[in-house]
Write an enzyme that holds these catalytic residues in place. Structure first.
Site, PDB file in Angstrom:
ATOM      1  N   LEU A   1      32.568  40.387   5.594  1.00 23.57           N
ATOM      2  CA  LEU A   1      32.790  40.278   4.147  1.00 23.57           C
ATOM      3  C   LEU A   1      32.286  38.926   3.664  1.00 23.57           C
ATOM      4  O   LEU A   1      32.484  37.900   4.330  1.00 23.57           O
ATOM      5  CB  LEU A   1      34.286  40.400   3.818  1.00 23.57           C
ATOM      6  N   ASP A   2      31.635  38.911   2.489  1.00 21.82           N
ATOM      7  CA  ASP A   2      31.228  37.648   1.884  1.00 21.82           C
ATOM      8  C   ASP A   2      32.461  36.799   1.572  1.00 21.82           C
ATOM      9  O   ASP A   2      33.550  37.341   1.343  1.00 21.82           O
ATOM     10  CB  ASP A   2      30.461  37.911   0.584  1.00 21.82           C
ATOM     11  N   PRO A   3      32.303  35.468   1.529  1.00 18.34           N
ATOM     12  CA  PRO A   3      33.461  34.603   1.278  1.00 18.34           C
ATOM     13  C   PRO A   3      34.246  34.942   0.007  1.00 18.34           C
ATOM     14  O   PRO A   3      35.475  34.876   0.001  1.00 18.34           O
ATOM     15  CB  PRO A   3      32.825  33.208   1.170  1.00 18.34           C
ATOM     16  N   ALA A   4      33.548  35.331  -1.073  1.00 16.59           N
ATOM     17  CA  ALA A   4      34.238  35.614  -2.331  1.00 16.59           C
ATOM     18  C   ALA A   4      34.966  36.955  -2.325  1.00 16.59           C
ATOM     19  O   ALA A   4      35.822  37.200  -3.182  1.00 16.59           O
ATOM     20  CB  ALA A   4      33.237  35.586  -3.485  1.00 16.59           C
ATOM     21  N   VAL A   5      34.640  37.824  -1.379  1.00 14.96           N
ATOM     22  CA  VAL A   5      35.215  39.172  -1.339  1.00 14.96           C
ATOM     23  C   VAL A   5      36.557  39.151  -0.605  1.00 14.96           C
ATOM     24  O   VAL A   5      36.724  38.473   0.409  1.00 14.96           O
ATOM     25  CB  VAL A   5      34.253  40.151  -0.649  1.00 14.96           C
TER      26      VAL A   5
END
Length: 307
Positions: free
Chosen positions: A39-43
């Site tokens: 998962l991307d950091p913002a997700v």
């Protein structure tokens, strides 16, 4: 307490998946920890974590995923989400929900998709985000992905309208790319404003644990890893007698005909060549993953992972 199993982690915003693995290692004092589906950091949302011997089982988890996301129109960015530099911004108050509804079917089913420039896809041994940060532009081939469901949850009109979507899809699907491409189809521009993964590899957000909840369970000595059998139900399974269980642990290849003659039957589905199978003993203990290898004269259960 055994630590061989899975953790259904509710990933917070601002952490990479690698950061989450490191924190779990420290909390559980465990070296062998891995994750499924970056998962991307913002997700935020479901990040399957494998513990101990279960790290070898990550490849056998099912690949379907589901998300809740918000697409903001009138905006395009370098990363196809709000984390990146704004490339273009133009109010689109004329954009209506009816126009969006008419365009959505283009993104259902098997579709071609170009990964975002800032993504973990590798080209020539380098991640795209590494190349993008250096200002290098590379050609990336379109990828075939599959979207099973697109459900509109909410619509907010205005200069920069926002669409809330529930999305179910297969492995490799970028929701940021759907936001970008939907905006392009509507001639409005689009970027992903926020995203939560609600399902992944058989884990759901309703049953996930935050780091705070995990720490509390550990303090109270209540944490119990999820058993492999709870997340491998999409695979067929076979039960071995004590005699064949012993041979299994010795790494022997077992004749399927003999197993059947000894009245040991599959727990679910049928045995088929090339498909992985869960292997259990008569006490319903998980023994590992096997694969049926078929020749002209016989079928053999070959150990892939002895647990």
């Amino acid at each position: 307490m055994t630590t061989d199993g899975f953790l259904n982690l509710n990933k917070p915003a601002g952490m990479t998946s690698h950061d989450c693995v490191g924190r779990v290692r420290r909390l559980l004092k465990l070296k062998r920890v891995g994750h499924g589906g970056t998962l991307d950091p913002a997700v935020t949302g479901v990040l399957p974590i494998a513990l101990g011997k279960a790290t070898r089982l990550l490849q056998y988890l099912q690949h379907h995923k589901a998300y809740r996301g918000t697409i903001r129109f009138g905006l395009t960015t370098a990363t196809d989400d709000l984390e990146g530099e704004i490339i273009h911004s133009r109010p689109v108050p004329e954009l209506s929900l009816e126009k969006v509804q008419a365009a959505l079917p283009k993104f259902l089913g098997k579709i071609e998709q170009f990964p975002p420039s800032f993504s973990a896809v590798q080209v020539g041994g380098k991640r795209l985000y590494e190349l993008a940060r250096k200002g290098e532009t590379v050609e990336v081939a379109a990828r075939n992905v599959e979207v099973f469901r697109l459900e509109i949850l909410d619509w907010r009109s205005g200069d920069f309208p926002e669409l809330d979507l529930a999305i179910a899809c297969g492995a490799g699907t970028y929701i940021r790319a759907i936001a970008r491409d939907l905006g392009a189809v509507l001639n409005a521009g689009g970027t992903l404003a926020c995203l939560t993964r609600t399902e992944s590899s058989g884990f759901s957000i309703e049953e996930s644990l935050s780091f705070e909840e995990l720490e509390m369970q550990l303090q109270e000595n209540k944490f119990c890893p999820i058993l492999p059998s709870a997340v491998l139900g999409h695979l067929g399974a076979i039960v071995l007698s004590p005699e064949y269980t012993k041979r299994w642990f010795q790494g022997q290849r077992l004749p399927i005909a003999e197993i059947r003659e000894n009245r040991k039957v599959e727990k679910n589905t049928s045995i088929s060549s090339s498909s992985p199978l869960q292997v259990y003993n008569e006490d319903n203990q998980f023994l590992g993953i096997g694969q049926v290898v078929t020749s002209d004269t016989s079928s053999i259960l070959a150990p892939q992972i002895v647990f």
